[in-house]
Design a protein around this motif. Structure first.
Motif, short mmCIF file in Angstrom:
data_model
loop_
_atom_site.label_atom_id
_atom_site.label_comp_id
_atom_site.label_asym_id
_atom_site.label_seq_id
_atom_site.Cartn_x
_atom_site.Cartn_y
_atom_site.Cartn_z
N PHE A 196 0.85 -1.18 0.00
CA PHE A 196 0.00 0.00 0.00
C PHE A 196 0.89 1.23 0.00
N VAL A 197 0.96 1.92 -1.15
CA VAL A 197 1.81 3.10 -1.30
C VAL A 197 0.92 4.34 -1.21
N ILE A 198 1.25 5.23 -0.27
CA ILE A 198 0.49 6.45 -0.06
C ILE A 198 1.39 7.64 -0.41
N CYS A 199 0.93 8.49 -1.32
CA CYS A 199 1.74 9.64 -1.77
C CYS A 199 1.13 10.94 -1.28
N ALA A 200 1.93 11.69 -0.53
CA ALA A 200 1.53 13.01 -0.03
C ALA A 200 2.55 14.04 -0.48
N GLN A 201 2.13 15.30 -0.50
CA GLN A 201 3.04 16.36 -0.93
C GLN A 201 3.44 17.28 0.21
N ASP A 202 3.06 16.91 1.45
CA ASP A 202 3.53 17.66 2.62
C ASP A 202 3.41 16.76 3.85
N GLU A 203 4.12 17.14 4.89
CA GLU A 203 4.19 16.31 6.10
C GLU A 203 2.85 16.25 6.83
N LYS A 204 2.10 17.36 6.83
CA LYS A 204 0.82 17.39 7.54
C LYS A 204 -0.18 16.40 6.93
N THR A 205 -0.26 16.38 5.61
CA THR A 205 -1.17 15.45 4.94
C THR A 205 -0.73 14.01 5.18
N ALA A 206 0.58 13.75 5.16
CA ALA A 206 1.09 12.40 5.38
C ALA A 206 0.74 11.92 6.79
N ARG A 207 0.85 12.80 7.75
CA ARG A 207 0.55 12.40 9.13
C ARG A 207 -0.92 12.03 9.29
N LYS A 208 -1.81 12.79 8.63
CA LYS A 208 -3.24 12.46 8.68
C LYS A 208 -3.51 11.11 8.04
N ALA A 209 -2.84 10.84 6.92
CA ALA A 209 -3.02 9.54 6.26
C ALA A 209 -2.53 8.41 7.16
N SER A 210 -1.44 8.64 7.86
CA SER A 210 -0.92 7.62 8.78
C SER A 210 -1.93 7.32 9.88
N ALA A 211 -2.65 8.36 10.33
CA ALA A 211 -3.66 8.15 11.36
C ALA A 211 -4.84 7.34 10.83
N VAL A 212 -5.19 7.53 9.55
CA VAL A 212 -6.31 6.79 8.95
C VAL A 212 -6.03 5.29 8.96
N LEU A 213 -4.75 4.92 8.84
CA LEU A 213 -4.40 3.50 8.79
C LEU A 213 -4.81 2.75 10.04
N ARG A 214 -4.95 3.46 11.15
CA ARG A 214 -5.33 2.79 12.39
C ARG A 214 -6.71 2.15 12.29
N ASP A 215 -7.56 2.71 11.43
CA ASP A 215 -8.94 2.24 11.34
C ASP A 215 -9.16 1.19 10.26
N LEU A 216 -8.12 0.90 9.47
CA LEU A 216 -8.31 -0.11 8.43
C LEU A 216 -8.46 -1.49 9.04
N ALA A 217 -9.29 -2.31 8.43
CA ALA A 217 -9.58 -3.64 8.97
C ALA A 217 -8.34 -4.53 8.94
N SER A 218 -8.32 -5.52 9.80
CA SER A 218 -7.16 -6.40 9.92
C SER A 218 -6.99 -7.31 8.71
N THR A 219 -7.97 -7.35 7.83
CA THR A 219 -7.84 -8.20 6.64
C THR A 219 -6.85 -7.64 5.64
N HIS A 220 -6.48 -6.36 5.81
CA HIS A 220 -5.56 -5.72 4.86
C HIS A 220 -4.20 -5.51 5.51
N ILE A 221 -3.53 -6.60 5.82
CA ILE A 221 -2.20 -6.52 6.41
C ILE A 221 -1.23 -6.23 5.27
N ALA A 222 -0.63 -5.04 5.30
CA ALA A 222 0.11 -4.58 4.14
C ALA A 222 1.49 -4.09 4.53
N ARG A 223 2.37 -4.05 3.55
CA ARG A 223 3.59 -3.25 3.67
C ARG A 223 3.22 -1.85 3.20
N VAL A 224 3.12 -0.92 4.13
CA VAL A 224 2.72 0.44 3.83
C VAL A 224 3.96 1.28 3.56
#
Length: 421
Positions: free
Chosen positions: A53-81
């Motif tokens: 799972f590759v996530i592309c952001a163009q600033d640190e603030k957006t990247a940090r928010k995306a990192s927080a979203v990962l906490r809510d993803l279901a356990s069925t999607h065990i990924a190399r992020v």
């Protein structure tokens, strides 16, 4: 955690900073530490990933928010992020920095836990020209690659194309485009230039509940003749003040959801745009649009049968000679720009008019559906659409799709055609 004050960008939330060439070795060390710290060691040494799972952001603030979203993803999607932060400034330093961490969540109880690996990388300056090679070195082999591009598409489409070539599927979110019309047109052009790309949009997921509710109107046999007799479709989307738009990290208006819904209704009913351009109007400044459809291709009408049985006799409606679809803005406080707030379909059969309406309720999580048909009064119904607002739920659905979302791709090109009029 490595919070030392080394030169360069500091990302304490991203874990331990390591050299790019040492990522795999350091991740192996974290896995051993995770197993040692568990109360039981059964099945804790197994490194499992089902996708990249590759996530592309163009600033640190957006990247940090995306990192927080990962906490809510279901356990069925065990990924190399791989969380990629691109510094596209022309005067930015040419460098690559990486951080690693293990994200953990319980399976049954806190005793049984799953882990997934997260690698955060910042790429700047001339190193961006080699971003595909950098990402390739961080991927786990023989697994599908899902790319989630945050916010606006890059001005340099070459960067996007490089990452597309690595990806099995590409996910965007047009609800956060700061220039919605230009960006959605760019997405259509990118898809045409890269036909192998499996592109999808979280905004399309937000429209799904509205599409389902429209279809449910005509699940009732007595209402089906009205579907072919639709003569007016009105769609409204929310626009906000400048301060509200800033709060939602978006533009003051974003009609993409309304445009996608309009394109879907147009194609599902088989209508074609009028050749007379004066019949159509477009005002991107206010987010107001109107199109006249003059001809219908019956081979493209998807709902069958379009008839109702009354007193033992089959009654079928005849296609009308034209239809008008309009998209209008509505100012509403405490709602994100672009949120749908009204869909109204007016139909006429044998002189009798029926109105099918879906309207925003007291909040964005509920809508009211109503039907006004002569001789058939029905009370309005309240429906929850809260699931369409949570980003992690939308991502969960996208990660379940292995192939292409052909319907969305078709609607993307339809929106492009509508905007070109």
């Amino acid at each position: 955690m490595d919070n030392s004050a080394a030169p360069g960008m500091q990302l304490p939330w991203a874990g331990k900073q390591v050299s790019p060439e040492h990522v795999e070795v350091e991740l192996s060390t974290l896995w051993r530490l995770a197993a040692d710290n568990m109360r039981i060691s059964q099945n804790m040494n197994v490194r499992t990933s089902v996708l990249n799972f590759v996530i592309c952001a163009q600033d640190e603030k957006t990247a940090r928010k995306a990192s927080a979203v990962l906490r809510d993803l279901a356990s069925t999607h065990i990924a190399r992020v791989t969380l990629l932060i691109l510094d596209t400034r022309s005067d930015g330093p040419s460098e690559v920095s990486t951080w690693i961490t293990l994200r953990s969540f319980p399976i049954i109880s806190d005793i049984m836990r799953h882990h997934f690996e997260q690698v955060t990388a910042t790429v700047g300056g001339k190193a961006i020209q080699y971003v595909d090679n950098i990402v390739q070195s961080l991927l786990k082999p023989d697994l599908p690659v899902y790319l989630w591009w945050l916010n606006d598409l890059p001005e340099d489409h070459d960067i996007f194309h490089r990452l597309i070539k690595l990806s099995s599927r590409v996910i965007i979110d047009s609800s956060h485009f700061t220039q919605p019309e230009e960006q959605i047109s760019a997405a259509s052009a990118i898809l045409q230039q890269a036909p192998q790309c499996a592109l999808s949009d979280l905004t399309w997921g937000r429209v799904t509940a509205w599409r389902e509710l429209i279809a449910q109107f005509f699940d009732i046999p007595e209402y089906r003749p009205y579907l072919m007799a639709v003569d007016t479709i009105s769609i409204e989307h929310i626009v906000a003040t400048s301060s509200q738009a800033l709060d939602h990290h978006s533009s003051q208006k974003n009609p993409i959801r309304a445009l996608l819904l309009a394109a879907w209704l147009k194609t599902r009913l088989g209508w074609k745009l009028s050749e007379d351009e004066s019949d159509n109007s477009r005002d991107p400044v206010t987010g107001t649009y109107s199109w006249h459809m003059s001809e219908r291709d019956m081979n493209k009408v998807v709902t069958q049968p379009l008839s109702a049985i009354t007193s033992g006799e089959q009654k079928t409606s005849a296609p009308l000679g034209g239809i008008r679809i309009s998209v209008q803005p509505r100012e509403l406080v405490k709602s994100a720009p672009g949120t749908l707030c009204l869909v109204r379909m007016v139909c006429t059969v044998e002189g009798k008019q029926a109105i099918f309406t879906i309207e925003r309720g007291d909040d964005d999580d509920h809508v009211l559906t109503s039907v006004e048909v002569p001789g058939s009064p029905r009370p309005p119904r309240t429906v929850s659409i809260a699931a369409t607002h949570k980003e992690s739920d939308l991502l969960h659905n996208e990660l379940e799709i292995m192939g292409r979302d052909r319907l969305y791709e078709q609607m993307l090109h339809e929106v492009f055609a509508l905007l070109a009029e």
